[in-house]
Scaffold this active site. Structure first.
Site: not given
Ligand SMILES: [Zn+2]
Length: 136
Positions: A85, A126-127, A130
């Site tokens: 990341c 993944h995003e 976040h």
């Molecule tokens: Zn990331």
């Protein structure tokens, strides 16, 4: 406008809230910042530029696109992998799904539904993590 990348783990651990049309500039800034980091970055979430809104951007080959208020509605084909990341050093193990379906708004805040698989699906997962305050 290209923004500075946030690396503060306490900030990144906070959940984002849904975006509205007043956040259009954030979408533009996030795409600009992704494009400035494309040599080492394939996706970003708005909190990585300091804005706690549910906005992500994804690089898919030569294109970059935004997803606003993305929600995964279906997932299948769990697998174990490792990810890095932009906001932290090194890689960490994580569980992802091979195929996902997502409800989201496009850059014009129109409702969309998309099916994604493989690498693009992994970036989106993944995003979205976040946005939920999860860094891998
Ligand atoms: Zn990331």
């Amino acid at each position: 406008m290209v923004k500075k990348i946030v690396k503060d783990p306490l900030f990144l651990a906070q959940k984002s809230v849904d975006a509205t049309e007043v956040d259009k500039q954030v979408v533009t800034d996030l795409l600009d910042t992704l494009r400035a980091n494309l040599d080492h970055c394939v996706g970003m979430a708005a909190n990585m530029i300091g804005v706690k809104k549910n906005i992500i951007v994804v690089a898919a080959g030569p294109f970059q696109f935004a997803m606003i208020n993305p929600v995964i509605t279906k997932k299948s084909g769990a697998y174990q992998t490792e990810e890095g990341c932009l906001s932290l050093e090194g890689v960490r193990p994580c569980k992802r799904y091979q195929e996902i379906e997502v409800d989201y708004l496009d850059q014009s805040f129109k409702k969309q539904h998309g099916k994604y698989s493989g690498w693009t699906a992994q970036i989106i997962q993944h995003e979205i993590d976040h946005c939920n305050g999860i860094v891998i």
